[in-house]
Structures are given as structure tokens and as C-alpha cells.
Design a protein around this motif. Sequence first.
Motif: not given
Length: 135
Positions: A29-31, A37-40, A51-54
Motif C-alpha cells: 500500500l505504501g509503495y 507504511a502502516h506496518i513498522y 534500503k532502496i529508494p522507490k
Amino acid sequence: VEMDDLIKCFIKEVTVGFSSKGTILLSPLGYSQSIPAHIYAVACNRCVVKKIPKQVFDRKIEESHEFARWMYTVAVRQLEMIERKLRMLNGTTKERYEALIANRQNIIRSVSSKVIASYLGITTSYLCKIKRKIR
């Protein structure tokens, strides 16, 4: 996530899943909506996370058929895990804990009883009772 590491995913103190070696942490969803993101996530032990930037991720999917196919495989595996978890949730708490022991030993070895109880949706004292019954 690399090595034999484990990352706990949670919403408001409730553990909803885990990510381990060779997996990808992604909020669909966040992507897709470009929202937080709602999930941490938090590491359960020392681990390496990349970490890969969008924009880089999107470009890689467009440029590499092999990467896009890999992401498709990741998405299918994620759906499989959701279905397995739903199947596990239909059992008794004891059956769900036994399934966790049988299928996810890395979780049993790496996280506290409090985290496991949260994941199963029970209290730590009830988890202790289940552990005593199994022994």
C-alpha cells in the motif's frame, strides 16, 4: 535482509509478521500510493538491511526483465505466506504455536516469548501454559 537475521513487523505493539534472510520488506500500500507504511519493522537481532529508494526500485523493474520476474516471484511468495498464516490462524492456539515451531524455527530461536505471544494473539502467561503442555 541478509545473513541469518530476523526482523519483526508490527502495528501498534502487535506483531503481525517476520522477515528473514533472502526476503524483502515492502508495504504494498505504501509503495503503490507513495505513503508511509502502516506496518513498522524492528530488528530482532543484529542484521544487515539494504534500503532502496522507490525511484531506483522502479527503474530497476523497468530496465531489468530478470529483476521484474524476481519481484513477481517475491509477490507470489508473499501471497503464499499470507495464505499459510490465515490457515494457521484457523487452528487452536496450541496448533498455531506447533505450526510456528515446525515451520519457522528461526523465529522460535530469535525472539522473546513476548513477541511470539503477540504474534499468536495471546498473553505470555498463556504461551507458557501451551509450552508446558507440549513438553
